[in-house]
Design a protein around this motif. Structure first.
Motif, PDB file in Angstrom:
ATOM      1  N   ALA A   1      43.607  33.853  34.223  1.00  0.00           N
ATOM      2  CA  ALA A   1      44.242  34.239  35.392  1.00  0.00           C
ATOM      3  C   ALA A   1      43.921  35.629  36.118  1.00  0.00           C
ATOM      4  CB  ALA A   1      45.779  34.674  34.953  1.00  0.00           C
ATOM      5  N   GLN A   2      43.323  36.521  35.176  1.00  0.00           N
ATOM      6  CA  GLN A   2      42.678  37.674  35.934  1.00  0.00           C
ATOM      7  C   GLN A   2      41.514  37.041  36.687  1.00  0.00           C
ATOM      8  OE1 GLN A   2      41.199  40.592  33.246  1.00  0.00           O
ATOM      9  NE2 GLN A   2      41.051  41.933  34.951  1.00  0.00           N
ATOM     10  N   ALA A   3      40.592  36.415  35.904  1.00  0.00           N
ATOM     11  CA  ALA A   3      39.230  35.741  36.844  1.00  0.00           C
ATOM     12  C   ALA A   3      39.940  34.925  37.950  1.00  0.00           C
ATOM     13  CB  ALA A   3      38.460  34.885  35.818  1.00  0.00           C
ATOM     14  N   ARG A   4      40.793  34.269  37.986  1.00  0.00           N
ATOM     15  CA  ARG A   4      41.360  33.318  38.957  1.00  0.00           C
ATOM     16  C   ARG A   4      41.694  34.426  40.260  1.00  0.00           C
ATOM     17  NH1 ARG A   4      41.212  29.656  42.448  1.00  0.00           N
ATOM     18  NH2 ARG A   4      43.276  28.287  42.734  1.00  0.00           N
ATOM     19  N   ARG A   5      42.431  35.421  39.948  1.00  0.00           N
ATOM     20  CA  ARG A   5      42.845  36.235  41.048  1.00  0.00           C
ATOM     21  C   ARG A   5      41.593  36.837  41.321  1.00  0.00           C
ATOM     22  NH1 ARG A   5      46.753  37.644  36.995  1.00  0.00           N
ATOM     23  NH2 ARG A   5      45.591  39.434  36.298  1.00  0.00           N
ATOM     24  N   SER A   6      40.801  37.426  41.024  1.00  0.00           N
ATOM     25  CA  SER A   6      39.472  38.115  41.467  1.00  0.00           C
ATOM     26  C   SER A   6      38.672  37.215  42.200  1.00  0.00           C
ATOM     27  CB  SER A   6      38.787  38.905  40.140  1.00  0.00           C
ATOM     28  OG  SER A   6      39.303  39.620  39.597  1.00  0.00           O
ATOM     29  N   ALA A   7      38.601  36.032  41.735  1.00  0.00           N
ATOM     30  CA  ALA A   7      37.865  34.931  42.550  1.00  0.00           C
ATOM     31  C   ALA A   7      38.543  34.594  43.594  1.00  0.00           C
ATOM     32  CB  ALA A   7      37.621  33.535  41.716  1.00  0.00           C
ATOM     33  N   GLY A   8      39.652  34.607  43.695  1.00  0.00           N
ATOM     34  CA  GLY A   8      40.442  34.322  44.945  1.00  0.00           C
ATOM     35  C   GLY A   8      40.301  35.483  45.801  1.00  0.00           C
TER      36      GLY A   8
ATOM     37  N   GLY B   1      29.795  27.324  44.395  1.00  0.00           N
ATOM     38  CA  GLY B   1      30.444  27.132  42.788  1.00  0.00           C
ATOM     39  C   GLY B   1      31.159  28.462  42.401  1.00  0.00           C
ATOM     40  N   LEU B   2      31.986  29.026  43.251  1.00  0.00           N
ATOM     41  CA  LEU B   2      32.837  30.144  42.934  1.00  0.00           C
ATOM     42  C   LEU B   2      34.111  29.733  41.934  1.00  0.00           C
ATOM     43  CD1 LEU B   2      33.380  33.147  43.202  1.00  0.00           C
ATOM     44  CD2 LEU B   2      34.458  32.597  45.312  1.00  0.00           C
ATOM     45  N   THR B   3      34.071  29.879  40.869  1.00  0.00           N
ATOM     46  CA  THR B   3      35.171  29.513  40.134  1.00  0.00           C
ATOM     47  C   THR B   3      35.555  30.660  39.118  1.00  0.00           C
ATOM     48  OG1 THR B   3      33.688  28.506  38.311  1.00  0.00           O
ATOM     49  CG2 THR B   3      34.537  27.009  40.165  1.00  0.00           C
ATOM     50  N   ALA B   4      36.762  30.318  38.476  1.00  0.00           N
ATOM     51  CA  ALA B   4      37.385  31.160  37.468  1.00  0.00           C
ATOM     52  C   ALA B   4      36.954  30.572  36.167  1.00  0.00           C
ATOM     53  CB  ALA B   4      38.796  31.608  37.665  1.00  0.00           C
ATOM     54  N   ASP B   5      36.926  31.337  35.242  1.00  0.00           N
ATOM     55  CA  ASP B   5      36.464  30.822  33.690  1.00  0.00           C
ATOM     56  C   ASP B   5      36.832  31.819  32.939  1.00  0.00           C
ATOM     57  OD1 ASP B   5      35.524  29.200  31.737  1.00  0.00           O
ATOM     58  OD2 ASP B   5      33.521  28.841  32.593  1.00  0.00           O
ATOM     59  N   VAL B   6      36.746  31.412  31.584  1.00  0.00           N
ATOM     60  CA  VAL B   6      36.989  32.227  30.612  1.00  0.00           C
ATOM     61  C   VAL B   6      36.089  31.961  29.322  1.00  0.00           C
ATOM     62  CG1 VAL B   6      38.718  30.703  29.374  1.00  0.00           C
ATOM     63  CG2 VAL B   6      38.924  33.041  28.999  1.00  0.00           C
ATOM     64  N   ASN B   7      35.778  33.128  28.448  1.00  0.00           N
ATOM     65  CA  ASN B   7      34.782  32.918  27.467  1.00  0.00           C
ATOM     66  C   ASN B   7      35.711  32.810  26.039  1.00  0.00           C
ATOM     67  OD1 ASN B   7      35.408  35.532  26.714  1.00  0.00           O
ATOM     68  ND2 ASN B   7      33.561  36.619  27.191  1.00  0.00           N
ATOM     69  N   VAL B   8      34.998  32.607  24.955  1.00  0.00           N
ATOM     70  CA  VAL B   8      35.493  32.388  23.788  1.00  0.00           C
ATOM     71  C   VAL B   8      36.626  33.491  23.110  1.00  0.00           C
ATOM     72  CG1 VAL B   8      33.744  30.683  22.969  1.00  0.00           C
ATOM     73  CG2 VAL B   8      33.678  33.193  22.478  1.00  0.00           C
ATOM     74  N   SER B   9      36.191  34.816  23.906  1.00  0.00           N
ATOM     75  CA  SER B   9      37.081  35.794  23.259  1.00  0.00           C
ATOM     76  C   SER B   9      38.161  35.890  24.187  1.00  0.00           C
ATOM     77  CB  SER B   9      36.185  36.998  23.497  1.00  0.00           C
ATOM     78  OG  SER B   9      34.862  37.073  22.715  1.00  0.00           O
TER      79      SER B   9
END
Length: 109
Positions: A26-33, A50-58
């Motif tokens: 969600a934080q990545a999504r807000r920042s990407a937006g 290719g600008l997208t939000a994602d999340v790593n294993v942590s």
């Protein structure tokens, strides 16, 4: 291998219990937006398709810029430099006029 910010950590493809993936995403999504809005305002959204939000294993949020043309990367770097220069201008003006922190500290000594 993971750098100190966890950016190089693998993508979260297999979710683990007790890892807050949604919060990071969600934080990545807000920042990407926010970045997408600025790119759209500059008519540059097509340069970073290719600008997208994602999340790593942590569970840390990541903003992926995707593959970009060298010209688009150079333009993005130039915009960052211009933004930093604009941000520094008030500080440079105040130092030149003797009202900056460095001048105040020197006169107090």
């Amino acid at each position: 291998m993971t750098d100190r910010r966890g950016v190089i950590a693998k993508r979260a493809e297999n979710l683990m219990p007790d890892v807050p993936y949604v919060r990071g995403w969600a934080q990545a999504r807000r920042s990407a937006g926010m970045l997408a809005e600025q790119l759209t305002a500059l008519d540059l959204e097509s340069d970073l398709p290719g600008l997208t939000a994602d999340v790593n294993v942590s569970g840390d949020g990541l903003v992926r810029l995707g593959t970009v043309r060298p010209e688009a990367a150079a333009l993005l770097a130039e915009l960052v430099v211009l933004g930093l220069a604009a941000e520094m201008m008030p500080h440079a003006d105040s130092l030149a006029q003797g009202t900056g922190t460095a001048c105040r500290n020197a006169s107090a000594a």
